[in-house]
Design a protein around this motif. Structure first.
Motif, PDB file in Angstrom:
ATOM      1  N   ARG A   1       6.978   5.977  -8.166  1.00  0.00           N
ATOM      2  CA  ARG A   1       5.587   6.435  -8.325  1.00  0.00           C
ATOM      3  C   ARG A   1       4.611   5.278  -8.505  1.00  0.00           C
ATOM      4  NH1 ARG A   1       4.468  10.012 -12.823  1.00  0.00           N
ATOM      5  NH2 ARG A   1       2.407   9.908 -11.912  1.00  0.00           N
ATOM      6  N   ASP A   2       5.120   4.071  -8.694  1.00  0.00           N
ATOM      7  CA  ASP A   2       4.244   2.913  -8.898  1.00  0.00           C
ATOM      8  C   ASP A   2       3.776   2.369  -7.556  1.00  0.00           C
ATOM      9  OD1 ASP A   2       4.781   3.108 -11.619  1.00  0.00           O
ATOM     10  OD2 ASP A   2       6.472   1.716 -11.487  1.00  0.00           O
ATOM     11  N   PRO A   3       2.508   2.052  -7.441  1.00  0.00           N
ATOM     12  CA  PRO A   3       2.028   1.472  -6.183  1.00  0.00           C
ATOM     13  C   PRO A   3       2.556   0.049  -5.991  1.00  0.00           C
ATOM     14  CG  PRO A   3       0.278   1.455  -7.816  1.00  0.00           C
ATOM     15  CD  PRO A   3       1.435   2.187  -8.425  1.00  0.00           C
ATOM     16  N   ILE A   4       2.847  -0.297  -4.748  1.00  0.00           N
ATOM     17  CA  ILE A   4       3.253  -1.669  -4.435  1.00  0.00           C
ATOM     18  C   ILE A   4       2.344  -2.275  -3.361  1.00  0.00           C
ATOM     19  CG2 ILE A   4       5.654  -1.412  -5.160  1.00  0.00           C
ATOM     20  CD1 ILE A   4       6.325  -1.092  -2.121  1.00  0.00           C
ATOM     21  N   ALA A   5       1.468  -1.446  -2.781  1.00  0.00           N
ATOM     22  CA  ALA A   5       0.499  -1.917  -1.793  1.00  0.00           C
ATOM     23  C   ALA A   5      -0.800  -1.128  -2.000  1.00  0.00           C
ATOM     24  CB  ALA A   5       1.019  -1.718  -0.384  1.00  0.00           C
ATOM     25  N   TRP A   6      -1.943  -1.824  -1.945  1.00  0.00           N
ATOM     26  CA  TRP A   6      -3.222  -1.153  -2.150  1.00  0.00           C
ATOM     27  C   TRP A   6      -4.383  -2.052  -1.768  1.00  0.00           C
ATOM     28  CZ3 TRP A   6      -0.080  -2.814  -6.152  1.00  0.00           C
ATOM     29  CH2 TRP A   6      -0.560  -3.866  -6.924  1.00  0.00           C
ATOM     30  N   ASP A   7      -5.529  -1.420  -1.621  1.00  0.00           N
ATOM     31  CA  ASP A   7      -6.810  -2.106  -1.501  1.00  0.00           C
ATOM     32  C   ASP A   7      -7.622  -1.718  -2.727  1.00  0.00           C
ATOM     33  OD1 ASP A   7      -6.248  -3.255   0.947  1.00  0.00           O
ATOM     34  OD2 ASP A   7      -7.170  -1.638   2.098  1.00  0.00           O
ATOM     35  N   PHE A   8      -8.251  -2.691  -3.350  1.00  0.00           N
ATOM     36  CA  PHE A   8      -9.037  -2.476  -4.564  1.00  0.00           C
ATOM     37  C   PHE A   8     -10.496  -2.765  -4.234  1.00  0.00           C
ATOM     38  CE2 PHE A   8     -10.388  -4.046  -8.880  1.00  0.00           C
ATOM     39  CZ  PHE A   8     -10.298  -2.829  -9.519  1.00  0.00           C
ATOM     40  N   TRP A   9     -11.321  -1.738  -4.281  1.00  0.00           N
ATOM     41  CA  TRP A   9     -12.727  -1.834  -3.914  1.00  0.00           C
ATOM     42  C   TRP A   9     -13.597  -1.721  -5.148  1.00  0.00           C
ATOM     43  CZ3 TRP A   9     -14.443  -2.229   1.245  1.00  0.00           C
ATOM     44  CH2 TRP A   9     -13.431  -2.148   2.203  1.00  0.00           C
ATOM     45  N   GLY A  10     -14.789  -2.293  -5.087  1.00  0.00           N
ATOM     46  CA  GLY A  10     -15.733  -2.183  -6.182  1.00  0.00           C
ATOM     47  C   GLY A  10     -17.134  -1.918  -5.666  1.00  0.00           C
ATOM     48  N   SER A  11     -17.958  -1.325  -6.516  1.00  0.00           N
ATOM     49  CA  SER A  11     -19.339  -1.017  -6.165  1.00  0.00           C
ATOM     50  C   SER A  11     -20.197  -1.049  -7.423  1.00  0.00           C
ATOM     51  CB  SER A  11     -19.442   0.365  -5.529  1.00  0.00           C
ATOM     52  OG  SER A  11     -20.798   0.735  -5.363  1.00  0.00           O
ATOM     53  N   PRO A  12     -21.369  -1.673  -7.348  1.00  0.00           N
ATOM     54  CA  PRO A  12     -22.263  -1.644  -8.504  1.00  0.00           C
ATOM     55  C   PRO A  12     -23.061  -0.340  -8.590  1.00  0.00           C
ATOM     56  CG  PRO A  12     -23.248  -2.931  -6.764  1.00  0.00           C
ATOM     57  CD  PRO A  12     -21.879  -2.514  -6.286  1.00  0.00           C
ATOM     58  N   ASP A  13     -23.079   0.460  -7.491  1.00  0.00           N
ATOM     59  CA  ASP A  13     -23.952   1.630  -7.446  1.00  0.00           C
ATOM     60  C   ASP A  13     -23.301   2.877  -6.832  1.00  0.00           C
ATOM     61  OD1 ASP A  13     -23.757   0.881  -4.804  1.00  0.00           O
ATOM     62  OD2 ASP A  13     -25.867   0.336  -4.601  1.00  0.00           O
ATOM     63  N   ASN A  14     -22.023   2.833  -6.536  1.00  0.00           N
ATOM     64  CA  ASN A  14     -21.293   3.923  -5.876  1.00  0.00           C
ATOM     65  C   ASN A  14     -21.833   4.251  -4.485  1.00  0.00           C
ATOM     66  OD1 ASN A  14     -19.344   4.377  -7.872  1.00  0.00           O
ATOM     67  ND2 ASN A  14     -20.742   5.674  -9.035  1.00  0.00           N
ATOM     68  N   VAL A  15     -22.563   3.296  -3.891  1.00  0.00           N
ATOM     69  CA  VAL A  15     -23.082   3.460  -2.539  1.00  0.00           C
ATOM     70  C   VAL A  15     -22.555   2.337  -1.651  1.00  0.00           C
ATOM     71  CG1 VAL A  15     -25.163   3.506  -1.110  1.00  0.00           C
ATOM     72  CG2 VAL A  15     -25.159   4.654  -3.332  1.00  0.00           C
ATOM     73  N   THR A  16     -22.748   1.113  -2.085  1.00  0.00           N
ATOM     74  CA  THR A  16     -22.298  -0.062  -1.344  1.00  0.00           C
ATOM     75  C   THR A  16     -20.979  -0.534  -1.946  1.00  0.00           C
ATOM     76  OG1 THR A  16     -24.597  -0.689  -0.970  1.00  0.00           O
ATOM     77  CG2 THR A  16     -22.920  -2.379  -0.597  1.00  0.00           C
ATOM     78  N   TRP A  17     -19.931  -0.579  -1.112  1.00  0.00           N
ATOM     79  CA  TRP A  17     -18.588  -0.944  -1.590  1.00  0.00           C
ATOM     80  C   TRP A  17     -18.154  -2.247  -0.944  1.00  0.00           C
ATOM     81  CZ3 TRP A  17     -16.078   1.816  -5.310  1.00  0.00           C
ATOM     82  CH2 TRP A  17     -16.672   3.029  -5.670  1.00  0.00           C
TER      83      TRP A  17
END
Length: 130
Positions: free
Chosen positions: A23-39
């Motif tokens: 159940r543990d992830p071993i591959a992923w993309d981690f995204w961030g956004s200061p406004d939940n619009v631009t990622w």
């Protein structure tokens, strides 16, 4: 994960599941956004098997993030585009370019600036009359 307010970060970790390692992830993309619009992509892991422990409910190693850049405001760049000074938007991923945008009749110098771990290189651009 949604934080109550935007906050800078330079690394992250997570805890393993409480039951089975599958159940543990071993591959992923981690995204961030200061406004939940631009990622923007902060980190990508293709095979983190060695960094995710088999022990249950255990914190992983810390993963560094690529720090994005926030753009200079149009009011700080005379004759820049009033909407956004960069064609790519308000936030630029680490290693990506901001293509300078000027008002009609003006050309940017330099043509682009690059985001390097949260810092624009060079720090800004100018819009010069044609």
């Amino acid at each position: 994960v949604q934080l109550p307010t935007s906050a800078p970060m330079d690394e992250y970790s997570f805890h393993t599941a409480n039951d089975v390692p599958e159940r543990d992830p071993i591959a992923w993309d981690f995204w961030g956004s200061p406004d939940n619009v631009t990622w923007v992509l902060l980190d990508s892991q293709e095979d983190a098997t060695a960094d995710v422990p088999d022990e249950r409910e255990t914190e992983t190693n810390r993963f560094p993030v690529d720090i994005p850049c926030y753009l200079p405001l149009p009011i700080h760049i005379r004759y820049s585009n009033d909407t956004t000074p960069c064609l790519e938007g308000d936030i630029i991923a680490n290693g990506e370019n901001c293509t300078a945008s000027c008002r009609e009749g003006y050309l940017p110098e330099p043509d682009y600036i690059t985001c390097v771990q949260g810092e624009l290189i060079p720090g800004t651009f100018a819009c010069n009359a044609v």
